[in-house]
Motif scaffolding. Structure first.
Motif, PDB file in Angstrom:
ATOM      1  N   ASP A 123       1.540   6.105 -17.473  1.00 37.25           N
ATOM      2  CA  ASP A 123       1.693   4.706 -17.069  1.00 37.25           C
ATOM      3  C   ASP A 123       1.821   4.611 -15.566  1.00 37.25           C
ATOM      4  O   ASP A 123       2.530   5.397 -14.940  1.00 37.25           O
ATOM      5  N   ASP A 124       1.159   3.635 -14.967  1.00 33.62           N
ATOM      6  CA  ASP A 124       1.291   3.411 -13.536  1.00 33.62           C
ATOM      7  C   ASP A 124       2.585   2.660 -13.262  1.00 33.62           C
ATOM      8  O   ASP A 124       2.939   1.721 -13.953  1.00 33.62           O
ATOM      9  N   SER A 125       3.289   3.064 -12.279  1.00 38.83           N
ATOM     10  CA  SER A 125       4.531   2.406 -11.903  1.00 38.83           C
ATOM     11  C   SER A 125       4.249   1.349 -10.848  1.00 38.83           C
ATOM     12  O   SER A 125       3.217   1.348 -10.195  1.00 38.83           O
ATOM     13  N   SER A 126       5.179   0.436 -10.702  1.00 42.36           N
ATOM     14  CA  SER A 126       5.007  -0.632  -9.736  1.00 42.36           C
ATOM     15  C   SER A 126       4.928  -0.047  -8.335  1.00 42.36           C
ATOM     16  O   SER A 126       5.691   0.837  -7.971  1.00 42.36           O
ATOM     17  N   PRO A 127       3.979  -0.510  -7.510  1.00 43.28           N
ATOM     18  CA  PRO A 127       3.755   0.079  -6.183  1.00 43.28           C
ATOM     19  C   PRO A 127       4.781  -0.375  -5.154  1.00 43.28           C
ATOM     20  O   PRO A 127       4.486  -1.160  -4.270  1.00 43.28           O
ATOM     21  N   PHE A 128       5.984   0.124  -5.245  1.00 41.99           N
ATOM     22  CA  PHE A 128       6.999  -0.201  -4.250  1.00 41.99           C
ATOM     23  C   PHE A 128       7.458   1.080  -3.582  1.00 41.99           C
ATOM     24  O   PHE A 128       7.261   2.183  -4.093  1.00 41.99           O
ATOM     25  N   ASP A 129       8.052   0.939  -2.423  1.00 39.54           N
ATOM     26  CA  ASP A 129       8.529   2.094  -1.668  1.00 39.54           C
ATOM     27  C   ASP A 129       9.942   2.446  -2.141  1.00 39.54           C
ATOM     28  O   ASP A 129      10.882   1.675  -1.919  1.00 39.54           O
ATOM     29  N   PRO A 130      10.124   3.597  -2.789  1.00 38.95           N
ATOM     30  CA  PRO A 130      11.446   3.937  -3.329  1.00 38.95           C
ATOM     31  C   PRO A 130      12.365   4.617  -2.326  1.00 38.95           C
ATOM     32  O   PRO A 130      13.448   5.056  -2.703  1.00 38.95           O
ATOM     33  N   THR A 131      11.948   4.717  -1.070  1.00 41.48           N
ATOM     34  CA  THR A 131      12.721   5.493  -0.099  1.00 41.48           C
ATOM     35  C   THR A 131      14.145   4.968   0.036  1.00 41.48           C
ATOM     36  O   THR A 131      15.113   5.752   0.050  1.00 41.48           O
ATOM     37  N   LEU A 153       7.517  10.096   4.295  1.00 40.02           N
ATOM     38  CA  LEU A 153       8.814   9.529   4.647  1.00 40.02           C
ATOM     39  C   LEU A 153       9.829   9.753   3.538  1.00 40.02           C
ATOM     40  O   LEU A 153      11.000  10.057   3.803  1.00 40.02           O
ATOM     41  N   LEU A 154       9.378   9.623   2.298  1.00 44.57           N
ATOM     42  CA  LEU A 154      10.273   9.849   1.163  1.00 44.57           C
ATOM     43  C   LEU A 154      10.726  11.300   1.111  1.00 44.57           C
ATOM     44  O   LEU A 154      11.917  11.585   0.899  1.00 44.57           O
ATOM     45  N   ALA A 181       4.877  10.342  -6.007  1.00 43.20           N
ATOM     46  CA  ALA A 181       3.888  11.409  -5.867  1.00 43.20           C
ATOM     47  C   ALA A 181       2.593  11.046  -6.584  1.00 43.20           C
ATOM     48  O   ALA A 181       1.487  11.294  -6.079  1.00 43.20           O
ATOM     49  N   LYS A 182       2.717  10.454  -7.744  1.00 45.53           N
ATOM     50  CA  LYS A 182       1.529  10.040  -8.502  1.00 45.53           C
ATOM     51  C   LYS A 182       0.732   8.986  -7.749  1.00 45.53           C
ATOM     52  O   LYS A 182      -0.502   9.052  -7.670  1.00 45.53           O
ATOM     53  N   ARG A 183       1.428   8.015  -7.162  1.00 45.01           N
ATOM     54  CA  ARG A 183       0.730   6.966  -6.406  1.00 45.01           C
ATOM     55  C   ARG A 183       0.070   7.550  -5.158  1.00 45.01           C
ATOM     56  O   ARG A 183      -1.044   7.164  -4.795  1.00 45.01           O
ATOM     57  N   SER A 184       0.763   8.491  -4.511  1.00 43.16           N
ATOM     58  CA  SER A 184       0.202   9.104  -3.311  1.00 43.16           C
ATOM     59  C   SER A 184      -1.085   9.862  -3.636  1.00 43.16           C
ATOM     60  O   SER A 184      -2.095   9.728  -2.939  1.00 43.16           O
ATOM     61  N   LEU A 185      -1.059  10.667  -4.682  1.00 43.99           N
ATOM     62  CA  LEU A 185      -2.239  11.430  -5.068  1.00 43.99           C
ATOM     63  C   LEU A 185      -3.378  10.513  -5.527  1.00 43.99           C
ATOM     64  O   LEU A 185      -4.549  10.761  -5.227  1.00 43.99           O
TER      65      LEU A 185
END
Length: 282
Positions: free
Chosen positions: A73-81, A188-189, A215-219
């Motif tokens: 499943d794709d997760s919501s594209p937010f910055d979790p930092t 950054l994360l 990591a999944k979104r980055s790849l």
């Protein structure tokens, strides 16, 4: 000569009673000509349809509840930092025991002079130092089999038990989340993650999930697939899989003693009667 065949309608397999319910003639009794049909009650098609839809809705709800553990499943594209940073470095409700444990781990790591490449020895000796300081610390080794898309693996870390809480000590934490061609956001994360992680197990679960999603979104943005050893399920098993806890004493590693240091051009070993060895330099 062309032959035209009438296509079957959806209602063809249904008997007259059900057809009557579909068109709204529920009050008009329709007989198929068989005496045995007169005493039977056919279920209303609308009830069957609504029941089917309700079953689908319940199944979808259950699937959504398990979605947090589904790597596909794709997760919501937010910055979790910021969320990860708040879990790692809380400004409110500071855990005093975690602060003490961090101080003792830093002291233990700094007191060792063994090669950094010997990570297993470092873990054993840090755990031994923590036990000497009064902590219920041990080396934990997790090992799990591959099944259902999960790749088999194993991992080692230190855990410390205090009352009903479990603290995880990982001496090379940030390195476990490195990926190929990371985006600036993921870099950054990763910079936010500490090299040595010390924290409660429930906080670690959240951090791992957020980082694996990132990591999944980055790849994906690079056109790359998430490798099985970076999926959330695999990463969670590193710290929360089947575990064997070992708390055997381990002598601290320090500088080598001068009495065992020999500088020579050639070295040989001759056995003596008591089973020990002495060093022959020539």
């Amino acid at each position: 000569m062309a032959v035209f065949v009438r296509s079957k309608r959806v209602t063809d397999p249904l008997d007259d009673r059900v057809k009557a319910r579909i068109v709204g003639r529920d009050s008009i009794p329709v007989s198929s000509g068989s005496s045995s049909d007169a005493g039977e009650e056919s279920p209303c098609l609308s009830d069957l349809v609504y029941g089917f839809l309700e079953d689908c809705a319940e199944a979808q709800t259950a699937e959504m509840e398990l979605g947090s553990e589904n790597d596909d499943d794709d997760s919501s594209p937010f910055d979790p930092t910021e969320v990860v940073a708040s879990l790692l470095y809380p400004t409110a409700n500071v855990d005093r025991y975690r602060t003490l444990l961090f101080s003792h781990v830093s002291k233990a790591v700094g007191s060792l002079s063994c090669p950094r490449s010997n990570k297993a020895a470092i873990r054993r000796n840090v755990a031994a130092v923590l036990r000497d300081l009064g902590h219920n610390a041990a080396v934990c080794r997790t090992k799990w089999d591959g099944s259902g898309g999960l790749t088999a693996g194993n991992y080692e870390f230190i855990d410390v038990l205090r009352s009903e809480k479990r603290y995880i000590v990982d001496l090379d934490f940030a390195g476990e989340f490195e990926i190929a061609r990371p985006t600036d956001q993921y870099k950054l994360l990763i910079q936010t993650l500490p090299r040595v992680f010390i924290g409660k197990s429930e906080d670690l679960k959240k951090i791992v999930k957020l980082t694996c999603d990132a990591a999944k979104r980055s790849l994906k943005s690079r056109g790359l697939h998430l490798p099985p050893w970076r999926k959330n399920r695999y990463m969670q098993n590193k710290w929360f899989g089947p575990c064997r806890r070992t708390a055997t004493p381990s002598p601290p590693l320090g500088p080598a003693s001068t009495e065992f240091t020999v500088k020579c051009r050639s070295v040989g070993f001759d056995a003596v009667s008591d089973g020990r060895f002495f060093v022959r330099t020539r």
